[in-house]
Design a protein around this motif. Structure first.
Motif, PDB file in Angstrom:
ATOM      1  N   GLN A 219     -15.764  -2.829  -8.765  1.00 49.17           N
ATOM      2  CA  GLN A 219     -14.883  -1.664  -8.622  1.00 49.17           C
ATOM      3  C   GLN A 219     -15.699  -0.429  -8.247  1.00 49.17           C
ATOM      4  O   GLN A 219     -15.312   0.335  -7.343  1.00 49.17           O
ATOM      5  CB  GLN A 219     -14.125  -1.416  -9.939  1.00 49.17           C
ATOM      6  N   GLY A 243      -4.575   0.209 -13.182  1.00 53.90           N
ATOM      7  CA  GLY A 243      -4.869  -0.850 -14.135  1.00 53.90           C
ATOM      8  C   GLY A 243      -4.623  -0.401 -15.560  1.00 53.90           C
ATOM      9  O   GLY A 243      -3.919   0.573 -15.827  1.00 53.90           O
ATOM     10  N   LYS A 249     -11.062   4.283 -15.293  1.00 56.31           N
ATOM     11  CA  LYS A 249     -10.605   4.768 -13.984  1.00 56.31           C
ATOM     12  C   LYS A 249     -10.954   6.250 -13.799  1.00 56.31           C
ATOM     13  O   LYS A 249     -11.567   6.641 -12.807  1.00 56.31           O
ATOM     14  CB  LYS A 249      -9.092   4.563 -13.853  1.00 56.31           C
ATOM     15  N   ARG A 335       0.669  -0.050 -10.642  1.00 55.99           N
ATOM     16  CA  ARG A 335       0.217  -0.425  -9.299  1.00 55.99           C
ATOM     17  C   ARG A 335       1.050   0.272  -8.225  1.00 55.99           C
ATOM     18  O   ARG A 335       0.532   0.729  -7.213  1.00 55.99           O
ATOM     19  CB  ARG A 335       0.316  -1.954  -9.134  1.00 55.99           C
ATOM     20  N   THR A 371      -7.195   0.452  -2.775  1.00 52.67           N
ATOM     21  CA  THR A 371      -6.655   0.304  -4.122  1.00 52.67           C
ATOM     22  C   THR A 371      -7.604  -0.567  -4.930  1.00 52.67           C
ATOM     23  O   THR A 371      -8.004  -1.647  -4.482  1.00 52.67           O
ATOM     24  CB  THR A 371      -5.250  -0.336  -4.098  1.00 52.67           C
ATOM     25  N   TYR A 373      -8.470  -2.278  -8.739  1.00 55.64           N
ATOM     26  CA  TYR A 373      -7.879  -2.679 -10.020  1.00 55.64           C
ATOM     27  C   TYR A 373      -8.917  -2.668 -11.139  1.00 55.64           C
ATOM     28  O   TYR A 373      -9.999  -3.254 -11.012  1.00 55.64           O
ATOM     29  CB  TYR A 373      -7.261  -4.068  -9.914  1.00 55.64           C
ATOM     30  N   GLY A 375      -9.103  -3.908 -14.879  1.00 60.09           N
ATOM     31  CA  GLY A 375      -8.410  -4.703 -15.884  1.00 60.09           C
ATOM     32  C   GLY A 375      -9.048  -4.601 -17.262  1.00 60.09           C
ATOM     33  O   GLY A 375     -10.214  -4.227 -17.408  1.00 60.09           O
TER      34      GLY A 375
END
Length: 440
Positions: A219, A243, A249, A335, A371, A373, A375
């Protein structure tokens, strides 16, 4: 020492300046100019007060008068300074005009404050030549910026010619920029009714680095690649980091700012209720030499909110192209950004063109070219995060005890995430300090 009065003749400094005019704290400058030029002493003590108060609020030490002049040069946005910011030295007649002003500035730097004490029969100006702050803390910007201005003042005081003075100032503009965008890296937006949005500096930011975020290497790599292309002047995409909560993030975007600030990257945080000001914000920054990321944290919309339609047009789709020096980075737990419910399907069944309804809600997320993600970590990954953070904090617990305590903590505090791990380590550090305090 240059003959100050001979240089200026009968003119007033403020009128002599071509580029550096109408700056902040003009009253202090005018007061000092009048005293140096042998004029009225009516404003002697108000001028002294202004210099001391500025030294206190900005955390300046050393030669306060030199610091004040350096602050003017670092903060004043004009045709010369905004052309040189980030780009460095430029060709053209603007340099000749700048040299005119820098001859005056150099004379101001060369003026010995002790000379004023001798002429006026005072002793306070001599104190300002080697001023020591009571706290050394700036209330206006952080210590890093204050130190840069103090260093600039020392370099400028040692220049031997106007050309050397120009080179020194130009190099500063190239390395650090000018004005609020040069002196600060993060900003917020304040809406003024009936006027344009004001972009205000954020003086205290979280100094997080990408290396502080444990895991999520893929990421971070994607985010770095896009950002590096952007700061290099290449094509880059708007980014959406989505996420689970607490997975890093927002920390990743804050870290990106800290990593690339010295390459001209700046960040403006804007909230959903401020989307009406996006056009005004972009208009204010589109012609500057910095790269701006407009940051939207925890972005999401309820199905009754329509602000997302305005954001769609700003990102891509309006008549005016988005400037090359502006990108939008957003974080969200969703999302597709807009809340979707099972009832949407039932409502769509009653609609003639149901696919249009679905596409309307998905189209905002599709406008982010990248984009990424984030998790929730599994147990092994969570333990790795805890172990790494504990090692950085020099915690003395055994691995077995550490993981046992971490398991209890995450069950009581929202599950396994990087945020939970960080909070757990903070809790342990607090316990450790409490024990040390009791022992002492």
């Amino acid at each position: 020492m240059p003959d100050f009065r001979k240089l200026l003749g009968e003119s007033r400094i403020a009128k002599e300046m071509i580029l550096y005019r109408d700056f902040e704290h003009q009253d202090i400058f005018d007061g000092m100019r009048e005293l140096m030029d042998g004029g009225s002493t009516d404003n002697l003590y108000p001028t002294l007060n202004g210099l001391v108060e500025m030294a206190n609020t900005h955390g300046f030490e050393g030669n306060v008068w030199h610091n004040f002049l350096a602050y003017i040069l670092a903060n004043h946005e004009n045709a010369f300074s905004t052309t040189c910011e980030i780009r460095g030295k430029v060709e053209g007649s603007i340099n000749t005009l700048a040299l005119h002003d820098f001859r005056i500035f150099q004379a101001l730097f060369a003026y010995d404050l002790a000379e004023l004490d001798r002429e006026l029969g005072t002793q306070e100006f001599g104190v300002l030549k080697n001023y020591r702050s009571a706290t050394g803390i700036s209330k206006v910007f952080n210590a890093r910026i204050r130190d840069r201005i103090e260093e600039l003042s020392i370099h400028l005081a040692n220049t031997k010619s106007p050309d050397e003075f120009l080179d020194c100032v130009t190099q500063f503009y190239k390395e650090f920029g000018v004005g609020k965008y040069g002196l600060h890296k993060a900003f917020k937006v304040e809406h003024v009714e009936g006027g344009q949005a004001h972009i205000l500096p954020i003086t205290k930011t979280e100094h997080v680095r990408l290396s502080d975020l444990v895991g999520y290497e893929l990421q971070k790599k994607r985010l770095i690649e896009n950002t590096e292309a952007f700061v290099a002047g290449k094509k880059a995409n708007n980014c959406l980091l989505f996420g689970d909560a607490g997975t890093g993030k927002s920390s990743s975007i804050k870290a990106i700012l800290n990593e690339y600030y010295d390459q001209g990257l700046r960040m403006i945080e804007i909230y959903k209720h401020q989307f009406q000001d996006l056009t005004s914000v972009i208009a204010q920054i589109k012609n500057r030499n910095y790269k701006f990321i407009i940051y939207m944290d925890d972005l999401s919309f309820e199905d009754f909110e329509v602000e997302y339609k305005y954001l769609k047009a700003v990102i891509e789709g309006g008549l005016e192209r988005r400037p090359e020096n502006v990108l939008i980075y957003a974080t969200s737990n969703r999302r597709h950004l807009i809340r979707e419910r099972f009832t949407d399907k039932r409502e769509a069944d009653d609609e003639l063109h149901s696919s249009d309804t679905v596409q309307e809600k998905l189209s905002l997320a599709y406008r982010f070219g990248v984009t990424i993600y984030y998790g929730m970590p599994d147990k092994k990954q969570f333990q790795h995060i805890v172990k790494t953070l504990a090692a950085r904090s020099d915690l003395s617990l055994s691995e077995e005890e550490l993981f046992h305590e971490a398991n209890i903590w995450e069950l009581q505090h929202g599950g396994m995430s990087g945020r939970t791990a960080t909070q757990f380590i903070t809790y342990l550090l607090g316990k450790e300090k409490s024990k040390e305090a009791k022992l002492s």
